[in-house]
Motif scaffolding. Structure first.
Motif, short mmCIF file in Angstrom:
data_model
loop_
_atom_site.label_atom_id
_atom_site.label_comp_id
_atom_site.label_asym_id
_atom_site.label_seq_id
_atom_site.Cartn_x
_atom_site.Cartn_y
_atom_site.Cartn_z
N ILE A 117 28.61 51.68 46.58
CA ILE A 117 27.19 51.41 47.37
C ILE A 117 26.20 52.75 47.57
N ALA A 118 26.71 53.76 47.86
CA ALA A 118 25.67 54.77 48.06
C ALA A 118 24.98 55.08 46.60
N HIS A 119 25.83 55.14 45.57
CA HIS A 119 25.32 55.41 44.34
C HIS A 119 24.08 54.29 43.73
N ASP A 120 24.31 52.99 44.02
CA ASP A 120 23.47 52.01 43.73
C ASP A 120 22.27 52.16 44.70
N PHE A 121 22.49 52.65 45.90
CA PHE A 121 21.47 52.64 47.09
C PHE A 121 20.60 53.78 46.69
#
Length: 518
Positions: free
Chosen positions: A152-156
């Motif tokens: 999630i952090a990567h995509d965000f």
């Protein structure tokens, strides 16, 4: 006398009682050793549990109707019972397996003979095995949660990188002071959102805390105000905060997560019509005062509720992962909130504990190491976007996210460079082989297809010494350092701005011996 001599030599405790009264008529020496006492005179049928200290495995007193003597009297056959725990008078606990058999004369039941085997080592071994299995399961679950949070952090961060780069490009050509200020606010909003992704990566244990000088009281006040707006009017929320001495070096987003998790835990404990007190204090600990904390000054966060309190067995494991006392309807918990609190506190050289818990409520307490310099942090002010450095040359940009690829491509061209783009490692190697003028590669670390290591190795094999700058939406500095032999000369953690992008490209070209940016 001979039977007694033989019985005393056995490692098995023997007890004989008359039927139906249950009066003890014989015990061997091992009985006294295992149970810790001789048969008390008041012990008898209907009154075994108290005198002998017999309990269930969960710690509750053992029901008299289920004692081995009673089972034999009712069934008139042999029974085996292995869930007895003796709470000895000396404080130790002994786990027993009991074999109880009737002795008849014709059809009359005269005696009940019981043999007690101490199975404490067996039980402890089972407990250790179960604990080991539980820890493995918790580790697997936390690893799965960590992978999810990291993804999630990567995509965000990919989305935030687009926002910051576009803001940087817009401000380069903007002349209106009002619009420049709005662009700056946009950039600051992206920075604030990036703090959330850092918190996710902290949960995933993929990134340590980002340390800065912060006021714990200010953080607690923000959380208290948010709680007043969201917890419901039937819950009273009060604060008692330090005015001085509340400064720590910590990650503001993670400390905010500590306070929010404790506040939510307190809200669920009090239910409707309850009270919460969020308090900060300062404590100085001397050498040896607390074996679990180093000597020094601490800022202490306390969240006090007036709920029903925790049972002692729950309080003892309150900070273990997947331990929760919330089992009803919508308040059912995940068991992760307090585990996260404990992990963040430890990462800040502190500790989380249950201060007290009982019918009057619970106090949850967190120690955070106080900052050596107790000056209050300056209020955050909007900062101007740094000016980027322009250069020349051709840059190969590799990213599988079309939006990120488009924005980074536009940003690099605005810096004065020519660009070539690729959507994956295989395409990047093909384009590099076809164009000898490429001076640097911007390479995303997480893409489908060719693995990162193989991509870097292939690039290095085609053009030894060609500088590679890695881009990542998740903190992977260690992995970037291991790829330095393939020409990795820089790391850009998303979201990065135009100035950081230009500086990193320039430094990579300089390290590789290419022409410096103009």
């Amino acid at each position: 006398e001979q039977i007694a001599l033989f019985a005393d030599a056995l490692p098995v405790a023997i007890w004989v009682g008359t039927a139906p009264s249950g009066t003890c008529v014989y015990v061997n020496r091992t009985f006294n050793q295992i149970l810790g006492i001789e048969p008390p005179p008041e012990a008898g049928r209907g009154n075994y549990v108290g005198p002998y200290g017999v309990h269930r495995l969960d710690g509750a007193p053992y029901p008299e109707v289920d004692m081995p003597f009673e089972r034999v009297m009712h069934s008139r056959t042999s029974v085996i019972v292995d869930d007895l725990v003796i709470h000895r008078h000396d404080g130790d606990k002994t786990y027993l397996r009991v074999f109880a058999s009737p002795i008849f004369r014709q059809d009359e039941l005269l005696y009940v003979v019981e043999a007690f085997i101490d199975i404490t080592p067996e039980v402890e071994a089972r407990k250790q095995q179960a604990e080991s299995e539980r820890r493995v399961q918790v580790a697997q679950r936390l690893d799965a949660i960590g992978s999810l949070a990291s993804g999630i952090a990567h995509d965000f961060n990919n989305l935030l990188a687009s926002v910051k780069l576009v803001a940087g490009q817009l401000i380069e050509t903007e002349t209106s002071p009002e619009r420049m200020q709005l662009i700056g606010v946009l950039d600051q909003a992206a920075d604030s959102a990036a703090k959330l992704t850092r918190a996710l990566l902290g949960l995933a244990q993929r990134r340590g805390p980002v340390l800065e000088v912060v006021s714990v009281g200010q953080i607690v006040e923000r959380v208290a105000e948010l709680a007043r707006r969201t917890f419901g009017r039937d819950i009273s929320i009060e604060t008692d905060l330090l005015l001085q001495g509340d400064i720590v070096e910590g990650d503001a987003s993670q400390i905010e997560q500590i306070v929010m998790n404790l506040a939510v835990n307190g809200r669920d404990a009090v239910g409707g019509g309850g009270k919460l007190l969020l308090r900060t204090q300062r404590r100085s600990l001397h050498e040896g005062e607390r074996p679990d904390l180093a000597a020094g000054d601490y800022v202490v966060i306390e969240v006090v509720d007036n709920g029903s309190g925790m049972e002692p067995r729950v309080a003892a494991h309150a900070f273990d992962a997947y331990v929760t006392s919330k089992t009803r309807d919508a308040t059912k918990g995940t068991g992760l909130g307090l585990a996260i609190v404990y992990g963040i506190a430890k990462a800040h050289r502190g500790l989380a504990e249950v201060g007290s818990s009982g019918p009057g409520g619970t106090t949850m307490r967190v120690f955070l190491a106080a900052a050596p310099n107790d000056g209050r942090p300056a209020a955050a002010k909007p900062r101007p976007l740094a000016a980027p450095i322009h250069g020349h040359g051709k840059i190969l940009i590799v990213d599988d996210e079309p939006l990120v690829l488009q924005v980074v491509d536009a940003a690099v061209r605005q810096l004065g460079y020519d660009t070539v783009v690729a959507a994956n490692g295989d395409e990047a190697v093909c384009k590099l082989a076809a164009d000898p003028t490429i001076a640097c590669v911007l390479l995303d670390m997480t893409m489908p297809g060719m693995p990162l290591h193989d991509t870097c190795a292939s690039i290095s094999g085609l053009r030894s010494g060609l500088p590679i700058v890695l881009m990542t939406g998740a903190s992977r500095a260690d992995e970037a350092a291991r790829l330095s032999s393939f020409g990795v000369r820089g790391l850009l953690e998303k979201p990065f701005d135009l100035a950081s992008l230009s500086k990193t490209i320039g430094e990579a070209l300089k390290l590789a011996g290419e022409a410096l940016p103009t």
